[in-house]
Write an enzyme that holds these catalytic residues in place. Sequence first.
Site, PDB file in Angstrom:
ATOM      1  N   ILE A  62      33.761  37.904  37.448  1.00 17.22           N
ATOM      2  CA  ILE A  62      33.074  38.387  36.906  1.00 17.22           C
ATOM      3  C   ILE A  62      32.754  39.950  37.115  1.00 17.22           C
ATOM      4  CG2 ILE A  62      31.575  36.281  37.205  1.00 17.22           C
ATOM      5  CD1 ILE A  62      29.987  37.522  40.084  1.00 17.22           C
ATOM      6  N   GLY A  63      34.037  40.439  37.453  1.00 19.74           N
ATOM      7  CA  GLY A  63      34.095  42.166  37.824  1.00 19.74           C
ATOM      8  C   GLY A  63      35.383  42.475  38.344  1.00 19.74           C
ATOM      9  N   LYS A  64      35.822  43.152  37.699  1.00 16.41           N
ATOM     10  CA  LYS A  64      36.794  44.243  38.209  1.00 16.41           C
ATOM     11  C   LYS A  64      37.095  45.455  38.622  1.00 16.41           C
ATOM     12  CE  LYS A  64      42.293  42.523  37.541  1.00 16.41           C
ATOM     13  NZ  LYS A  64      42.662  41.741  36.942  1.00 16.41           N
ATOM     14  N   GLY A  65      38.181  45.872  39.573  1.00 16.56           N
ATOM     15  CA  GLY A  65      37.911  47.411  39.661  1.00 16.56           C
ATOM     16  C   GLY A  65      39.424  48.011  40.539  1.00 16.56           C
ATOM     17  N   LYS A  85      33.582  39.309  46.704  1.00 17.52           N
ATOM     18  CA  LYS A  85      34.225  40.543  46.548  1.00 17.52           C
ATOM     19  C   LYS A  85      35.530  40.852  47.254  1.00 17.52           C
ATOM     20  CE  LYS A  85      33.500  45.551  47.781  1.00 17.52           C
ATOM     21  NZ  LYS A  85      31.908  46.138  47.163  1.00 17.52           N
ATOM     22  N   ASP A 178      22.459  56.141  46.711  1.00 25.56           N
ATOM     23  CA  ASP A 178      23.245  55.156  45.169  1.00 25.56           C
ATOM     24  C   ASP A 178      21.802  55.059  44.477  1.00 25.56           C
ATOM     25  OD1 ASP A 178      24.850  55.373  43.523  1.00 25.56           O
ATOM     26  OD2 ASP A 178      25.869  54.328  43.630  1.00 25.56           O
TER      27      ASP A 178
END
Length: 797
Positions: A62-65, A85, A178
């Site tokens: 669902i996410g990638k960096g 994560k 943040d």
Amino acid sequence: MSTRTPLPTVNERDTENHISHGDGRQEVTSRTGRSGARCRNSIASCADEQPHIGNYRLLKTIGKGNFAKVKLARHILTGREVAIKIIDKTQLNPTSLQKLFREVRIMKILNHPNIVKLFEVIETEKTLYLIMEYASGGEVFDYLVAHGRMKEKEARAKFRQIVSAVQYCHQKRIVHRDLKAENLLLDADMNIKITDFGFSNEFTVGSKLDTFCGSPPYAAPELFQGKKYDGPEVDVWSLGVILYTLVSGSLPFDGQNLKELRERVLRGKYRIPFYMSTDCENLLKRFLVLNPVKRGTLEQIMKDRWINAGHEEEELKPFVEPELDISDQKRIDIMVGMGYSQEEIQESLSKMKYDEITATYLLLGRKSAELDASDSSSSSNLSLAKVRPSSDLSNSTGQSPHHKGQRSVSSSQKQRRYSDHAGPAIPSVVAYPKRSQTSTADSDLKEDGVPSRKSGSSAVGGKGIAPASPMLGNASNPNKADIPERKKSPAVPSSNAASGGMTRRNTYVCSERCAADRHSVIQNGKESSLTEVFAYAASPASLCATSTCRLRHQRSMSVSASGHPKMVLPPIDSEGDTFKAITTPDQRTPVASTHSISSATTPDRIRFPRGTASRSTFHGQPRERRTATYNGPPASPSLSHEATPLSQTRSRGSTNLFSKLTSKLTRRLPTEYERNGRYEGSSRNVSSEQKDENREAKPRSLRFTWSMKTTSSMDPSDMMREIRKVLDANTCDYEQRERFLLFCVHGDGHAESLVQWEMEVCKLPRLSLNGVRFKRISGTSIAFKNIASKIANELKL
């Protein structure tokens, strides 16, 4: 969105067959004899080829960096869904690792119903896995993108939860630093979940912090001035910006560049929309005060008239954290049935080791995902058909009064808070599987084995140099006290990380400055220059220390032998779809003209810009100065002191980064699909056999309709034919993932207009209609709005 380089693969093979020790550390063992145990005892059968990590079956990315990815997973023993994560530690330098573990240690001490909960930490030699609460409703940012501003009643419900959570952090002596709409998630019941504590730090009364971190539009004026600060006051300013954003759908301070934005923030002038109530305006004046000493505290703001309107009998009060119940006999009995002993359960819970035992106990306090209306493998991770608990932390007898009535008005369900303190109602009829003899991760997580949707994001890791924290110590391991400094120097990140500063989620930090490097950003109290500040975005060393984790909207740039950039589309997140498509300069498609998505769309309901550099989070360390030039269409001028609608800025890329991409990308040979420049799954390749197989399939039912762009009484199959017809007419590439789901791609990457989105025909039982759900996957909000509006207007449903 700005273009980015391909992301390094997170090496997940390290975790095959590791043993979970009592201290939370993992020992990599041989694979022999392990997989059989897991297959016998897990919910999934051996025939199920889905990879596993520990006790978790991975469902999808669902996410990638750059250095991490986030996967949706299901806990095998309890059936609960979690977000994992996965961080490649080999890509992080010692400072980044230090900040990463500080983030983990802070998350361990936070227990609030509106803060994302950490369940388990698994660490191997090369990889760190953080098992966290999954917030299925997505970001508040995306909610505002889809719906525009909130009515004040709805904004109040959300904002009460945000203030409660941030005040709780402050009373724990933790400052977030943040806070922004992108870091506010929504669960299935539309309750707030604050995430991303990568910039958080402990503060001490009487001592000052001097790290400039945060997203510039949300940053306090003292940060732009390079002044030291106590801590909480910068969060208070950010909360004021968030409140303004919720109520107006725009930012109070914005500009064409960082210099202009800085000037407006330091001026402190912002426009009050005509529809904003006087009470809300007065509350904003308590948040957005230039002098931090005169800025209100959250304890004072909790008593404000606007905050408590409609909640007179439930005035917002500081959250009282109930004592954690670690002796719920019902859950313990279930765990004993799984194969855990009473002794190891008590030891793990008494020390809160955040190992597999702690995670199982905490997850048993949550509503089973198996009772959800739709399957977790559904293509839409923003589907609100899921019904999950808001938190495992609230206690019906111990929670603060304000939590009883803080359910969002947009939710049609009552808040579910299955408590870890009072004990949840666990159905006795549920048959839980037994655990395997060891916690295993028999997974071969190849990129082609787990197709994933690449999404742009910041790297995950530390956040620059921070002052030593008495509470957190100098430990590099989140599960232990202090440990010796790492002997091995980490791998130097490749230069392709440099392009990370081009997306909104990248974070740069002006770390605690010594006299020698203060001039890097602030010189004699003044900003040095825009290009110098943004040079940090182009610095690989800066980005190796970043850590933001909603990893989405990724695009990659490839450079051909002739020197012309080509757009590499990410692989599809479905079984076996590992192909990519390239749009060359000769294949560019025209940019769609702008239309409103529906006639009801007002100027307020406009998209936020995602790709602008000024929308990124700052945590830039002093780096060698470089100049950065920007391309793309010139931004239209905006009025001074005006609140800029969130769609009026444009994505700006850094052209001098293209040269940094060549080394990695020229080695990659294009696939057959890339040479053809079109997805295999477009309508031209959908076989009649596939249609026959799916003929009996029915559209997915949705309880909520806020993601619907159009509705119709037409037959779903006829609607799909009409959608494909309009997509073909607009030269959109698409792949039919499911009977009623299309993954669509449109745009010319060279012009930064590439957009990826999903279109799904869904059943709306409450309306006795079918609807078309649009969901943006990547690309700028403006480009998505253009093509989505055009398609929606051309559909004849």
